[in-house]
Design a protein around this motif. Structure first.
Motif, PDB file in Angstrom:
ATOM      1  N   LYS A   1      35.877  33.378  46.212  1.00 44.16           N
ATOM      2  CA  LYS A   1      35.415  32.798  44.949  1.00 44.16           C
ATOM      3  C   LYS A   1      34.160  31.963  45.215  1.00 44.16           C
ATOM      4  CE  LYS A   1      37.127  32.399  41.277  1.00 44.16           C
ATOM      5  NZ  LYS A   1      36.752  33.065  40.005  1.00 44.16           N
TER       6      LYS A   1
ATOM      7  N   VAL B   1      33.699  40.976  46.398  1.00 47.21           N
ATOM      8  CA  VAL B   1      34.357  40.976  45.095  1.00 47.21           C
ATOM      9  C   VAL B   1      35.013  39.620  44.873  1.00 47.21           C
ATOM     10  CG1 VAL B   1      36.431  42.037  46.105  1.00 47.21           C
ATOM     11  CG2 VAL B   1      36.071  42.145  43.631  1.00 47.21           C
TER      12      VAL B   1
ATOM     13  N   ASP C   1      39.616  36.989  41.704  1.00 51.36           N
ATOM     14  CA  ASP C   1      40.299  37.263  40.445  1.00 51.36           C
ATOM     15  C   ASP C   1      39.959  38.655  39.928  1.00 51.36           C
ATOM     16  OD1 ASP C   1      37.704  36.334  40.105  1.00 51.36           O
ATOM     17  OD2 ASP C   1      38.122  35.278  38.236  1.00 51.36           O
ATOM     18  N   ASN C   2      38.709  39.076  40.114  1.00 52.03           N
ATOM     19  CA  ASN C   2      38.332  40.436  39.745  1.00 52.03           C
ATOM     20  C   ASN C   2      39.037  41.457  40.628  1.00 52.03           C
ATOM     21  OD1 ASN C   2      36.903  42.580  38.497  1.00 52.03           O
ATOM     22  ND2 ASN C   2      35.367  42.528  40.112  1.00 52.03           N
ATOM     23  N   CYS C   3      39.225  41.129  41.896  1.00 56.74           N
ATOM     24  CA  CYS C   3      39.934  42.018  42.809  1.00 56.74           C
ATOM     25  C   CYS C   3      41.361  42.248  42.330  1.00 56.74           C
ATOM     26  CB  CYS C   3      39.928  41.447  44.221  1.00 56.74           C
ATOM     27  SG  CYS C   3      40.608  42.553  45.474  1.00 56.74           S
TER      28      CYS C   3
ATOM     29  N   MET D   1      42.386  42.135  39.262  1.00 61.03           N
ATOM     30  CA  MET D   1      42.288  43.022  38.101  1.00 61.03           C
ATOM     31  C   MET D   1      42.045  44.462  38.538  1.00 61.03           C
ATOM     32  SD  MET D   1      39.641  42.907  34.883  1.00 61.03           S
ATOM     33  CE  MET D   1      38.251  43.481  35.881  1.00 61.03           C
ATOM     34  N   GLN D   2      41.139  44.643  39.508  1.00 64.11           N
ATOM     35  CA  GLN D   2      40.819  45.987  39.964  1.00 64.11           C
ATOM     36  C   GLN D   2      42.010  46.660  40.648  1.00 64.11           C
ATOM     37  OE1 GLN D   2      38.085  47.631  39.222  1.00 64.11           O
ATOM     38  NE2 GLN D   2      37.187  45.854  38.191  1.00 64.11           N
TER      39      GLN D   2
ATOM     40  N   ARG E   1      43.806  48.180  37.934  1.00 64.15           N
ATOM     41  CA  ARG E   1      42.966  49.099  37.153  1.00 64.15           C
ATOM     42  C   ARG E   1      42.646  50.368  37.916  1.00 64.15           C
ATOM     43  NH1 ARG E   1      37.545  49.901  37.445  1.00 64.15           N
ATOM     44  NH2 ARG E   1      36.551  50.878  35.621  1.00 64.15           N
TER      45      ARG E   1
END
Length: 368
Positions: free
Chosen positions: A192, A222, A225-227, A229-230, A233
């Motif tokens: 982060k 990355v 937090d996006n990781c 989500m991914q 996904r």
């Protein structure tokens, strides 16, 4: 050749799943040209009941002198009110710290037979093979100060400190890049850096290691937090994910549910190679907890525990053929539709902990 194993079953379902690993060890001793010498100790709540601490000095000494520690699980509501320093989890943290186990390897592998058991659609997880490399002895779990203090106005303030040094980041990054070379040769670094100074340093150091030492390995940065989500996904976009202690803890649990159950995920915790022998201190444990709600019912899934021993064969003893035999035996059992309750769906044959362990042994006998 002889190897010393120190078994720490722990609490809850720990002793039940460890019993199945003991059968695998006995099978190895009878069918492979190697001898595993086993000793056993207490860790977690059971150690607190016996000694008033989460792990005794005697058992710590045994762990330090062993070739590998095989660890079950710790904790449960029985010990919810013990002193913070003596809580069951303190035994696990001490083992990691005192053995110098800085590199935690957590594979997330979706067996074809379990694609329907995942929380995601089959096409997202079928063939999934991710390795999360988590830094294990630094960061917010160990940083000081770590305290709860009372302020002058009567309010309380809690402090946990996130600390990383350049050398700590370098060594875990190198582990990730070296492992990537044995796989699909891609690394994603999760942190982060947008809000955390430790994340800024993490990104800088990992980038430098990639450019100077591993120019042939693609590196992606990355946000953690996006990781997360991914991972729900499009998880198959990743191969090796390297991250700090806190984010590694969270992301590996997210990855666990992609595979169908926490009961499916093994892990390895490795130290630095000895400068003389080249051997590493190591501990192997399932990712799941002690599951006190099903303890003693014969319902626990022993696969993560058995697969953790397979990782010990691979990383501590270079017994690659035998590790692959155990992994194949697990896959064959699942292909036949045998399931513990945590991974069962309509039409599956639900078996007990002991029956699952016996089925793995039967497959090993068929493979030898």
């Amino acid at each position: 050749m002889s190897h010393k194993l120190f078994l720490l079953p722990g609490d809850g379902i720990g002793p039940e799943i460890m019993n199945e690993v003991k059968l695998i060890i006995d099978w190895m001793n009878s069918n492979v040209d190697v001898t595993f010498e086993c000793d056993e100790g207490l860790v977690g709540g059971c150690a607190y009941d016996a000694h008033g601490v989460a792990i005794s000095e005697e058992d710590m000494a045994k762990a330090i002198t062993s070739d590998a520690v095989i660890f079950g699980a710790v904790g449960g509501p029985k010990w919810a009110d013990v002193a913070y320093e003596a809580r069951p989890e303190a035994g696990l943290l001490r083992l990691r710290k005192d053995l110098g186990l800085f590199a935690n390897l957590r594979p997330a592998l979706c067996y074809p037979a379990l694609a329907e058991s995942s929380a995601l659609k089959r096409e997202l997880v079928e063939g999934l093979d991710i390795l999360i490399v988590r830094e294990l002895t630094g960061g917010v779990y160990f940083g000081e100060p770590k305290e709860i203090v009372t302020l002058e106005n009567g309010e309380q303030r809690a402090v946990d400190t996130q600390i990383y040094t350049t050398s700590e980041i370098k060594r875990i990054a190198r582990v990730a890049f070296e492992l990537a070379k044995t796989r699909s040769n891609r690394v994603a670094s999760a942190e982060k850096h947008n809000v955390m100074r430790s994340g800024v340093l993490w990104k800088q150091v990992v980038s430098k290691i990639a450019a100077e030492e591993y120019p042939g390995t693609p590196l992606e940065h990355v946000l953690a937090d996006n990781c997360a989500m991914q991972l729900v996904r499009n998880p198959k976009q990743y191969d090796v994910i390297v991250c700090d202690n806190l984010f590694g803890d969270i992301l590996s649990d997210v990855a666990a549910m992609l595979t169908g159950s926490l009961g499916m995920l093994p892990s390895a915790s490795l130290g630095a190679p000895d400068v003389v022998t080249g051997k590493r201190k190591a501990m192997y444990e399932p990712v799941h907890g002690s599951a006190p709600d099903i303890a003693g019912k014969g319902a626990a899934n022993p696969i993560a525990m058995i697969a953790s021993f397979s990782m010990a064969l691979r990383y501590s003893f270079e017994m690659i053929k035998e590790a692959e035999m155990v992994d194949t035996a697990i896959a064959n059992v699942l292909e036949k539709g045998l399931r513990t309750g945590d991974i069962a769906k309509a039409g599956d044959t639900v078996v007990s902990t002991k029956e699952m362990g016996a089925a793995v042994i039967a497959e090993l006998n068929a493979l030898k």
